[in-house]
Design an enzyme around this catalytic site. Structure first.
Site, short mmCIF file in Angstrom:
data_model
loop_
_atom_site.label_atom_id
_atom_site.label_comp_id
_atom_site.label_asym_id
_atom_site.label_seq_id
_atom_site.Cartn_x
_atom_site.Cartn_y
_atom_site.Cartn_z
N ALA A 199 0.86 -1.18 0.00
CA ALA A 199 0.00 0.00 0.00
C ALA A 199 0.89 1.23 0.00
CB ALA A 199 -0.91 0.02 1.23
N VAL A 234 3.55 0.85 2.98
CA VAL A 234 3.61 -0.30 3.88
C VAL A 234 4.16 -1.52 3.14
CG1 VAL A 234 2.24 -1.85 5.33
CG2 VAL A 234 1.67 0.59 5.22
N ALA A 247 0.62 5.52 0.23
CA ALA A 247 -0.23 6.68 0.48
C ALA A 247 0.58 7.96 0.33
CB ALA A 247 -0.85 6.57 1.87
N SER A 248 -0.01 9.07 0.74
CA SER A 248 0.62 10.38 0.51
C SER A 248 1.85 10.60 1.37
CB SER A 248 -0.39 11.49 0.76
OG SER A 248 -0.91 11.41 2.07
N ASP A 262 -10.25 8.13 11.30
CA ASP A 262 -10.18 7.81 9.87
C ASP A 262 -10.71 6.39 9.67
OD1 ASP A 262 -9.68 8.48 7.26
OD2 ASP A 262 -7.58 7.93 7.29
#
Length: 510
Positions: free
Chosen positions: A133, A140, A135-136, A290
């Site tokens: 994964a 991971v 993200a910004s 979140d």
């Protein structure tokens, strides 16, 4: 530095917004005055060709922010929690902003880990996968510990992300200053406060030690929650730029087909996810902010697993009580009490009429309660409530906005599992239990005991504190002089306060 050198960066940002069609959307969301619209569009139009085109398949605002990079993506995500600033329509648009970027190379990740932990990756992990994964802020990897054989998730910050964010935050502050200077009407939106909130959130996410600490506190709070579990932090393999946790195996909560195939009860899961959130918010005052499907899994034993603790919400005990009383008042349709709670908490100015406010709240609640039970939406209620309180002069409270936004997300998750879920029936026992334990005689007694404990701890210092306060007051009158009666008054006041508190405790127990 927040100087004029940011002008070019902002012009290119504006050019990207103009090229993607996001400029008009944003100006509409902020209800910008005509002169501001003309000034912005005139300034950026000649540079439109320098803007980044972005992904044409995305809505204009997410398209522009995605094209501009990680800091803008994260800013958009945080603005999605502030419908009070950007309006409900744009907030909904920004909620679908994909927090996905192309991953950086595995070699870079290994260098980051080695620099942070001081040991080669090959000595720590017997297996280390490509990114699972991205993200910004971080990505991971799935890995296997060399010493124990345990499968873990390793989160690694993007190289150079701290400097990139600081540069962009600098430009955001410069833009906020310009907006407040050129458009005084926009000051009610408090653009500098919005950027400050963004900065505090991002700076916390850029230090993975803080996320590890949040995960650890969250785990301690929820250790006894049935049907809920969290991956554990591996502190020895975590640091500022690297975070290692046990691997969470399970079916994605957003994949109904996989949940059905695994034999999970989606109706029960929908109730549990909502009740867990309310328990964490009301009981603990510390909640996952979140809590969307991408951060939730269902373990083979049916437990809900939460992960990614970069954004956590915190509300103090007093605010929790206010929030619970508001929800409980709506559940009971006691609009006068809901209005009184707003005034007692100081959320609505005291010069407004409480009865008029109660009637406005009735206009919010009654249409919703007239619906079929399965169509009642707590998220819609909170949204309408926000509109009404804004009309009555309620000041923006960031912690309640974050709570409202998370409530909307959690309700969406619950509805995706069971579209016919009765939100009120599910929430009512949690809110009622909190009301019983936190508002009433037992809560008053607990508050009194805590007050007595504080007075006891500060007892030896109270005379000095009282004397100092009296001296400061006297100095304001030009008559400051030390005298023994002040000491005696201090001791007497302290003793009287402590004695009164202890007597009340004794009589309550008796």
């Amino acid at each position: 530095m927040r100087g004029p050198h940011n002008i070019w960066r902002l012009i290119r940002t504006g050019a990207t917004f103009e090229r993607t069609g996001a400029m008009g959307v944003v100006l509409d969301a902020f209800d910008a005055p005509k002169m501001v619209r003309i000034a912005f569009r005139t300034l950026v139009w000649p540079f439109k060709w320098t803007g980044i085109e972005g992904d044409p398949s995305m809505p204009p605002a997410p398209r522009a922010l995605s094209a501009l990079g990680p800091a803008y993506i994260k800013f958009g995500q945080i603005l999605s929690t502030r419908p009070d600033v950007v309006g409900q329509d744009l907030a909904n648009q920004l909620r679908v902003l994909q927090d996905k970027l192309p991953p950086f190379g595995i070699e870079q990740a290994e260098r980051q880990i080695e620099a942070e932990l001081g040991v080669p990756v090959s000595e720590i992990f017997s297996e280390f996968s490509a990114p699972v994964a991205a993200a910004s802020i971080a990505q991971v990897h799935k890995a296997r510990r060399a010493d124990t054989g345990e499968t873990v998730a390793v989160k690694v910050l993007r190289p150079g992300i701290e400097r990139a964010f600081r540069t962009d935050i600098d430009a955001f502050y410069f833009a906020a200053d310009m907006i407040e200077t050129l458009a005084p009407a926009a000051r009610r939106l408090r653009p500098r406060d919005v950027i400050s909130h963004f900065e505090s959130v991002v700076m916390g996410e850029l230090d993975l030690r803080l996320e590890s600490a949040a995960a650890s506190e969250y785990a301690a709070n929820t250790a006894d929650d049935d049907g809920f579990e969290l991956p554990s932090v591996v502190w020895g393999l975590s640091g500022r730029r690297v975070m290692t946790m046990s691997w969470a195996e399970g079916a994605p909560l957003g994949d109904n087909a996989a949940l059905d195939a695994a034999g999970h009860d989606r109706e029960r899961l929908s109730e549990r996810v909502l009740q867990l959130f309310l328990n964490h918010a009301l009981r603990d005052g510390f909640f996952h902010a979140d809590m969307h499907q991408g951060n939730l899994k269902v373990a083979p034993n049916g437990n809900i697993i939460a992960y990614d603790f970069g954004i956590m919400g915190h509300i103090d005990e007093y605010t929790r009580r206010v929030y619970a009383e508001i929800l409980y008042g709506f559940i009971r349709r006691d609009y006068k009490r809901v209005a009184e709670v707003h005034f007692e908490a100081g959320y609505v100015p005291a010069d407004r009429d409480v009865d008029e406010f109660a009637r406005a709240l009735r206009a919010v609640g009654e249409p919703i309660f007239g619906m079929d039970a399965t169509r009642i939406s707590m998220a819609r209620l909170l949204s309408y409530l926000f509109e009404v309180t804004e009309r009555f002069g309620m000041q923006t409270r960031t912690e309640l906005i974050l709570l409202q936004r998370t409530m909307v997300v959690v309700e969406g998750v619950a509805r995706s599992l069971n579209p016919r879920m009765n939100i009120w029936n599910t929430a009512k026992p949690v809110v009622e239990d909190y009301i019983k334990t936190s508002i009433g005689p037992r809560a008053a007694l607990r508050d009194l005991v805590q007050t007595a404990q504080v007075l006891g701890r500060f007892g030896p210092r109270l005379p000095g504190l009282v004397e100092a306060a009296l001296i400061r007051q006297s100095e304001g009158d030009g008559t400051a002089k030390r005298s023994p009666w002040r000491v005696r008054l201090g001791w007497g006041g302290a003793g009287a306060a402590l004695g009164a508190a202890l007597m009340l405790v004794w009589h309550t127990f008796a």
